[in-house]
Design a protein around this motif. Structure first.
Motif, PDB file in Angstrom:
ATOM      1  N   VAL B  47       0.819  -1.149   0.110  1.00  0.00           N
ATOM      2  CA  VAL B  47      -0.057  -0.146  -0.133  1.00  0.00           C
ATOM      3  C   VAL B  47       0.945   1.187  -0.160  1.00  0.00           C
ATOM      4  O   VAL B  47       1.590   1.310   0.642  1.00  0.00           O
ATOM      5  N   GLY B  48       0.460   2.236  -0.477  1.00  0.00           N
ATOM      6  CA  GLY B  48       1.251   3.423  -0.691  1.00  0.00           C
ATOM      7  C   GLY B  48       0.631   4.449  -1.624  1.00  0.00           C
ATOM      8  O   GLY B  48      -0.345   4.191  -2.389  1.00  0.00           O
ATOM      9  N   GLU B  49       0.869   5.744  -1.542  1.00  0.00           N
ATOM     10  CA  GLU B  49       0.542   6.942  -2.379  1.00  0.00           C
ATOM     11  C   GLU B  49       1.423   6.976  -3.527  1.00  0.00           C
ATOM     12  O   GLU B  49       2.317   6.389  -3.589  1.00  0.00           O
ATOM     13  N   SER B  50       0.949   7.603  -4.408  1.00  0.00           N
ATOM     14  CA  SER B  50       1.876   7.897  -5.719  1.00  0.00           C
ATOM     15  C   SER B  50       3.114   8.397  -5.229  1.00  0.00           C
ATOM     16  O   SER B  50       3.385   9.349  -4.419  1.00  0.00           O
ATOM     17  N   GLY B  51       4.143   7.806  -6.009  1.00  0.00           N
ATOM     18  CA  GLY B  51       5.523   8.240  -5.863  1.00  0.00           C
ATOM     19  C   GLY B  51       6.261   7.601  -4.577  1.00  0.00           C
ATOM     20  O   GLY B  51       7.219   7.910  -4.233  1.00  0.00           O
ATOM     21  N   CYS B  52       5.514   6.493  -4.012  1.00  0.00           N
ATOM     22  CA  CYS B  52       6.032   5.808  -2.882  1.00  0.00           C
ATOM     23  C   CYS B  52       7.126   4.781  -3.303  1.00  0.00           C
ATOM     24  O   CYS B  52       7.417   4.080  -2.366  1.00  0.00           O
ATOM     25  N   GLY B  53       7.282   4.521  -4.711  1.00  0.00           N
ATOM     26  CA  GLY B  53       7.980   3.311  -4.928  1.00  0.00           C
ATOM     27  C   GLY B  53       7.439   1.902  -5.145  1.00  0.00           C
ATOM     28  O   GLY B  53       7.992   1.224  -5.478  1.00  0.00           O
ATOM     29  N   LYS B  54       6.262   2.009  -4.976  1.00  0.00           N
ATOM     30  CA  LYS B  54       5.533   0.735  -5.353  1.00  0.00           C
ATOM     31  C   LYS B  54       5.296  -0.019  -6.344  1.00  0.00           C
ATOM     32  O   LYS B  54       5.704  -1.057  -6.671  1.00  0.00           O
ATOM     33  N   SER B  55       5.366   1.117  -7.534  1.00  0.00           N
ATOM     34  CA  SER B  55       5.338   0.557  -9.090  1.00  0.00           C
ATOM     35  C   SER B  55       6.665   0.302  -9.301  1.00  0.00           C
ATOM     36  O   SER B  55       6.990  -0.864 -10.126  1.00  0.00           O
ATOM     37  N   THR B  56       7.834   0.756  -8.824  1.00  0.00           N
ATOM     38  CA  THR B  56       9.065   0.442  -9.220  1.00  0.00           C
ATOM     39  C   THR B  56       9.237  -0.808  -8.515  1.00  0.00           C
ATOM     40  O   THR B  56       9.763  -1.715  -9.191  1.00  0.00           O
ATOM     41  N   LEU B  57       9.041  -1.222  -7.296  1.00  0.00           N
ATOM     42  CA  LEU B  57       9.149  -2.471  -6.828  1.00  0.00           C
ATOM     43  C   LEU B  57       8.496  -3.530  -7.499  1.00  0.00           C
ATOM     44  O   LEU B  57       8.901  -4.679  -7.643  1.00  0.00           O
ATOM     45  N   ALA B  58       7.374  -3.237  -8.094  1.00  0.00           N
ATOM     46  CA  ALA B  58       6.436  -4.025  -9.081  1.00  0.00           C
ATOM     47  C   ALA B  58       7.154  -4.463 -10.096  1.00  0.00           C
ATOM     48  O   ALA B  58       7.370  -5.671 -10.441  1.00  0.00           O
ATOM     49  N   ARG B  59       8.047  -3.727 -10.726  1.00  0.00           N
ATOM     50  CA  ARG B  59       8.602  -4.042 -11.802  1.00  0.00           C
ATOM     51  C   ARG B  59       9.995  -4.769 -11.613  1.00  0.00           C
ATOM     52  O   ARG B  59      10.492  -5.824 -12.528  1.00  0.00           O
ATOM     53  N   ILE B  60      10.585  -4.356 -10.151  1.00  0.00           N
ATOM     54  CA  ILE B  60      11.658  -5.311  -9.819  1.00  0.00           C
ATOM     55  C   ILE B  60      11.277  -6.698  -9.661  1.00  0.00           C
ATOM     56  O   ILE B  60      11.831  -7.557 -10.107  1.00  0.00           O
ATOM     57  N   ILE B  61      10.142  -6.696  -8.937  1.00  0.00           N
ATOM     58  CA  ILE B  61       9.449  -8.303  -8.611  1.00  0.00           C
ATOM     59  C   ILE B  61       9.379  -9.177  -9.791  1.00  0.00           C
ATOM     60  O   ILE B  61       9.462 -10.156  -9.969  1.00  0.00           O
ATOM     61  N   THR B  62       8.737  -8.216 -11.071  1.00  0.00           N
ATOM     62  CA  THR B  62       8.287  -8.815 -12.095  1.00  0.00           C
ATOM     63  C   THR B  62       9.527  -9.219 -13.087  1.00  0.00           C
ATOM     64  O   THR B  62       9.370  -9.634 -14.152  1.00  0.00           O
ATOM     65  N   LEU B  63      10.885  -8.832 -12.427  1.00  0.00           N
ATOM     66  CA  LEU B  63      12.024  -9.281 -13.352  1.00  0.00           C
ATOM     67  C   LEU B  63      11.777  -8.375 -14.543  1.00  0.00           C
ATOM     68  O   LEU B  63      12.518  -8.647 -15.581  1.00  0.00           O
ATOM     69  N   ILE B  64      11.445  -7.112 -14.517  1.00  0.00           N
ATOM     70  CA  ILE B  64      11.510  -6.159 -15.690  1.00  0.00           C
ATOM     71  C   ILE B  64      12.775  -5.238 -15.522  1.00  0.00           C
ATOM     72  O   ILE B  64      13.690  -5.059 -16.387  1.00  0.00           O
ATOM     73  N   ASP B  65      12.814  -4.674 -14.299  1.00  0.00           N
ATOM     74  CA  ASP B  65      14.107  -4.068 -13.960  1.00  0.00           C
ATOM     75  C   ASP B  65      15.011  -4.681 -12.879  1.00  0.00           C
ATOM     76  O   ASP B  65      14.485  -5.332 -12.175  1.00  0.00           O
ATOM     77  N   ALA B  66      16.225  -4.518 -13.003  1.00  0.00           N
ATOM     78  CA  ALA B  66      17.118  -5.083 -12.021  1.00  0.00           C
ATOM     79  C   ALA B  66      17.170  -4.152 -10.893  1.00  0.00           C
ATOM     80  O   ALA B  66      17.064  -2.841 -10.963  1.00  0.00           O
ATOM     81  N   PRO B  67      17.324  -4.678  -9.681  1.00  0.00           N
ATOM     82  CA  PRO B  67      17.342  -3.514  -8.511  1.00  0.00           C
ATOM     83  C   PRO B  67      18.929  -3.327  -8.551  1.00  0.00           C
ATOM     84  O   PRO B  67      19.721  -3.622  -8.968  1.00  0.00           O
ATOM     85  N   THR B  68      19.157  -1.955  -7.899  1.00  0.00           N
ATOM     86  CA  THR B  68      20.337  -1.582  -7.880  1.00  0.00           C
ATOM     87  C   THR B  68      21.273  -2.310  -6.577  1.00  0.00           C
ATOM     88  O   THR B  68      22.310  -2.660  -6.937  1.00  0.00           O
ATOM     89  N   GLU B  69      20.559  -2.622  -5.818  1.00  0.00           N
ATOM     90  CA  GLU B  69      21.325  -3.626  -4.818  1.00  0.00           C
ATOM     91  C   GLU B  69      20.035  -4.468  -4.176  1.00  0.00           C
ATOM     92  O   GLU B  69      18.550  -4.233  -4.454  1.00  0.00           O
ATOM     93  N   GLY B  70      20.466  -5.426  -3.385  1.00  0.00           N
ATOM     94  CA  GLY B  70      19.713  -6.388  -2.833  1.00  0.00           C
ATOM     95  C   GLY B  70      19.394  -7.668  -3.510  1.00  0.00           C
ATOM     96  O   GLY B  70      19.718  -7.900  -4.682  1.00  0.00           O
TER      97      GLY B  70
END
Lengths: 302, 275, 284
Positions: B47-70
């Motif tokens: 849960v979060g509001e716009s700009g909280c990074g939740k969609s970025t996280l979604a793209r990382i989990i979906t293996l579309i983008d790579a995380p910088t670290e982790g």
């Protein structure tokens, strides 16, 4: 277990027809476009049937009938409805055969420019970064030259002739397609259906040409029709300058060039080829406007 | 012990912004070290509001983008798309459903082809097999056989979202990332899609990561909840714990801001207004 | 006397596939100082009916009504020029997309002052003073600085505040808010709703709240109209609507709310209203 009869009964596609009907609705709202379309169709028919409907061969010289005026003027003969040129060739027959050349030039040049432009544009738009920068700077350089001048230079390098002229014109027209494709690809690339295809495992080639490209076609089709008329015009200009089709080819621009010295004595030798070019280009441009209205959703009224 | 389908440890994602010819580039940290795990058949809501990074996280989990670290583990296997190429098997395990049902389907692709494409790319099934599988899935998500050869623009938002769900399920994924799947839909359609998602989860033992800003939906569908605020997970726990006893101030603000549609709060408001 | 009274409003659009009836015989009235919510899902004609009142529909729309009276003026008899004078002054509207409703080429100050110039005929210093006052009223910090900001330099919530400032610039008698918070985050939504309710009370405006969100209705409205497919399904005061919904459609809407979920699955509209006979539950 899927019901095969159900699959077969649905293979008839109702939406393509509906789309065509919608396309025609918007296209036919533009009166000029419909007129342009009919003229264009007539031109195609003329070009195809030229050997059948032309009263004479385009190269046949009638030594007894040089520079005859059209039939309605004094001294005109019914055998040569639009008169003859300086070596006694029938103007009408040459114009009818000339339609073949013009349409061929249009098709050839547009196809080369379109295909080349799409490939380069998709690559530039899809990959971005330095690839994009390099491609676009080269295109900017090509666009910085006056197009006819650049075509002239290219023909001078390649040698005069219709084929070389067409290649030169295609090269000159190509950057427009590159820019258009690149812009469209860049805006489509960020759409979610592209990401969805990526998540489904699609590779870059599939993404570029199967997923993205079909959605960029509308502006390209419009640009292609406009390039078609541009190509005819440029080819005529090169022909007129002696760098395109060579005499005695009945190409409209070349005919104009040959007739230059008789411009004061025999108006018909310059007027009719000129009119032919004018009408063709106008018809295609009108048609292009209609296509844009029909294909560009941004211009669609509710 | 139940199997962990997804585990993320200390995920960080930086974006570089600016940095044209003259501008100096800045680094923007969109996700600041987030970790969580989801067990098989469960739903984690982010849960979060716009700009909280939740969609970025979604793209990382979906293996579309790579995380910088982790580190990211899918079914216990470590995945790092920045270093090595993603194998088709891994690709098939995680699928995503987007918020906007109007943007997520290719307008030039018939529904049958939309559903068949993942199979065409990832398997060597024959055209007939692909068609049968696609048809089955189409019926499973509540659409009809006659829809098979239609184009996306002929469908309503809810139907399109069903198609998107069907496409995501074609490859039998174990994890489904749902990025605001119902927030563009009408209330009644939202209910239908939520029901469909619940049915599918039961049937295929699917694991969901459900990203949303709508707390009432989250409360309804989730098992665990993670609240994000400016790239950080400020609250993470079971649904009941988070909703009954929120710890972080932001979570409390979020709950207080959510409009209430129950009779008691309307009465309270009207009484306050009359006073 | 009611502030706005509409009887039997019909709006039809001419489309490629024949006329489409977006609003089908809707009647409504708003009293002074009243908050009326119009609820409906997409395609219910809730926005279209209000755009028709404002005279903002495209030329393809055909608007007919038995009666359309605003503050004693018959809107059906007004010329276009007269109506333009009224729209934006006595009757103002704010929209869903705050970023898109402001012109990106001009500063916020310019856009507020434009309204004041057109409708109030104020001079430059008066306009500036009033613009600052308005921004203060809608709760924007540093109003003097903000006047020279462009819309893209502000957040969505701030843009919506500016839109509200423009809407109330001429002290309208009626404010129509078309999904004013749909594009905003929950916490911002709360602030904007609070702001709207405060301004409505302070100015004694009539407020029409168009929304699809039952929560927003519950938090703001005095009276509610439920619309479905261009028709009015139900009209009731807010408490009785939530307590004892009369039409099947309203019942369906309320039970589809996830927070009202009782069982494992949510009931859907189809359980209450059949697609073929949507008007079955219509009342009045």
């Amino acid at each position: 277990m899927a019901d095969t009869t159900a699959i077969e009964s649905i293979s008839l596609d109702p939406s393509r027809r509906a789309r065509l009907a919608e396309f025609w609705y918007y296209f036919s709202e533009n009166r000029g476009a419909v007129i342009g379309l009919w003229i264009f169709v007539a031109l195609v028919v003329i070009a195809l049937l030229a050997p059948l409907i032309a009263p004479h061969l385009p190269y046949a010289q009638y030594r007894d009938a040089t520079l005859l005026p059209p039939f309605w003027q004094d001294g005109g003969r019914a055998a040569f409805p639009l008169g003859t040129d300086a070596v006694g060739r029938d103007m009408l027959s040459r114009l009818l055969f000339g339609a073949r050349y013009s349409l061929f030039i249009g098709v050839f040049v547009t196809t080369i420019a379109l295909v080349g432009g799409i490939i380069i544009g998709v690559i530039a738009g899809y990959f971005g970064g330095w690839i994009d920068t390099v491609i676009m700077r080269v295109m900017d350089v090509i666009l910085a030259f006056p197009s006819l001048l650049l075509a002239l230079v290219l023909v001078a390098v390649l040698g005069p002739g219709l084929t070389n002229a067409m290649i030169a014109i295609a090269l000159v027209l190509q950057p427009h397609f590159v820019r258009l494709t690149r812009a469209a690809v860049m805006s489509e690339k960020g759409r979610e259906y592209v990401t969805a295809a990526r998540v489904a495992g699609a590779g870059p080639l599939r993404l570029m040409f199967r997923t993205i490209l079909p959605n960029c076609m509308a502006p390209l089709i419009v640009q292609a029709t406009l390039s078609f008329s541009n190509a005819i015009l440029d080819a005529a200009a090169l022909g007129f300058l002696g760098m395109g089709a060579q005499p005695p080819t009945p190409e409209w621009g070349t005919m104009l060039a040959e007739a230059r010295e008789f411009i004061l004595r025999a108006w018909w030798v310059v007027t009719f080829p000129g009119l032919a070019i004018l009408i063709t280009v106008l018809a295609i441009n009108l048609m292009g406007d209609g296509l844009r209205d029909a294909l560009d959703p941004k211009l669609k009224r509710s | 012990m139940t199997e962990k389908v997804l585990e993320a440890r200390n995920i960080v994602r930086d974006y570089h912004v600016g940095g044209g010819i003259f501008g100096k580039s800045r680094t923007l940290r969109a996700v600041k070290g987030v970790g969580f795990s989801v067990e098989k058949g469960k739903t984690l809501a982010i849960v979060g509001e716009s700009g909280c990074g939740k969609s970025t996280l979604a793209r990382i989990i979906t293996l579309i983008d790579a995380p910088t670290e982790g580190e990211l583990f899918i079914e216990g296997k470590k995945v790092d798309i920045a270093r090595e190429r993603l194998t088709p098997e891994m690709r098939q395990k995680v699928q995503i459903i987007f918020q906007n049902p109007y943007g997520s389907l290719n307008p030039r692709q018939k529904i049958g082809d939309v559903l068949g494409e993942p199979l065409l790319i990832n398997t060597n099934k024959s055209a007939a097999e692909r068609r049968d599988l696609a048809m089955n899935m189409l019926l499973k998500v509540g659409l009809e056989a006659k829809h098979f050869n239609r184009y996306p623009h002929m469908f309503s938002g809810g139907q399109r979202q069903r198609i998107a769900i069907a496409r995501a399920l074609m490859l039998n994924p174990s994890l489904l990332v749902l990025d605001e799947p119902v927030s563009a839909l009408d209330l009644s359609v939202q209910a239908q899609v939520l029901n469909l998602l619940a049915d599918l989860q039961d049937e295929f033992k699917l694991t969901y990561v459900f990203i949303s800003h709508d707390l009432s939906v989250v409360k309804y569908i989730s098992d665990d909840v993670m609240v994000m605020y400016y790239g950080e997970a400020v609250e993470y726990g079971s649904r009941d714990a988070v909703f009954s006893n929120p710890q972080h101030d932001y979570t409390k603000t979020l709950f207080a801001a959510t409009p209430r549609a129950d009779v008691a709060s309307i009465k309270a408001r009207l009484a306050k207004k009359a006073a | 006397m009611a502030l706005l009274e509409i009887e039997n409003l019909v709006v039809e659009f001419a489309t490629a596939s024949g006329p489409f009836r977006a609003v089908d015989g809707v009647s409504l009235s708003v009293e002074q100082r009243e908050v009326l919510a119009i609820v409906g899902e997409s395609g219910s004609g809730k926005s279209v009916s209000m755009l028709a009142v404002m005279g903002l529909l495209p030329w393809t729309a055909k608007v007919t009504a038995d009666r359309m009276v605003f503050a004693g003026t018959d809107l059906l008899k007004l010329s276009d020029a007269e109506r333009r004078k009224m729209v934006g002054k006595d009757m103002a509207m704010i929209f869903q997309e705050p970023m898109a409703s402001l012109n990106p080429c001009f500063t916020v100050g310019f856009q507020i002052e434009e309204v004041l110039r057109v409708h109030m005929g104020m001079d430059r210093t008066q306009r500036r003073a009033r613009a600052i006052e308005l921004l203060k009223q809608v709760g924007i910090p540093d109003p003097e600085q903000r006047l020279s900001s462009f819309p893209h330099q502000m957040s969505g919530g701030q843009c919506q505040r500016v839109m509200i400032a423009i809407a109330i610039a001429c002290n309208p008698k009626l404010l129509i808010a078309d999904e004013p918070t749909t594009a905003l985050d929950v916490t911002i939504q709360k602030q904007i709703l609070d702001l709207l309710m405060r301004l409505q009370a302070e100015h004694g405006m009539g407020l029409i709240m168009i929304t699809h969100n039952m929560g927003v209705v519950a938090e703001t409205a005095d009276r509610v109209i439920v619309q479905y497919k261009g028709r009015k399904m139900e009209e009731a005061d807010v408490l009785s609507l939530f307590e004892r919904p009369k039409s099947n459609y309203t019942k369906a809407l309320l039970s589809a709310l996830p927070e009202n979920a009782t069982g494992d699955r949510l009931p859907t509209i189809a359980d209450y209203v059949t697609e073929e006979a949507p008007a079955e539950g219509a009342v009045q």
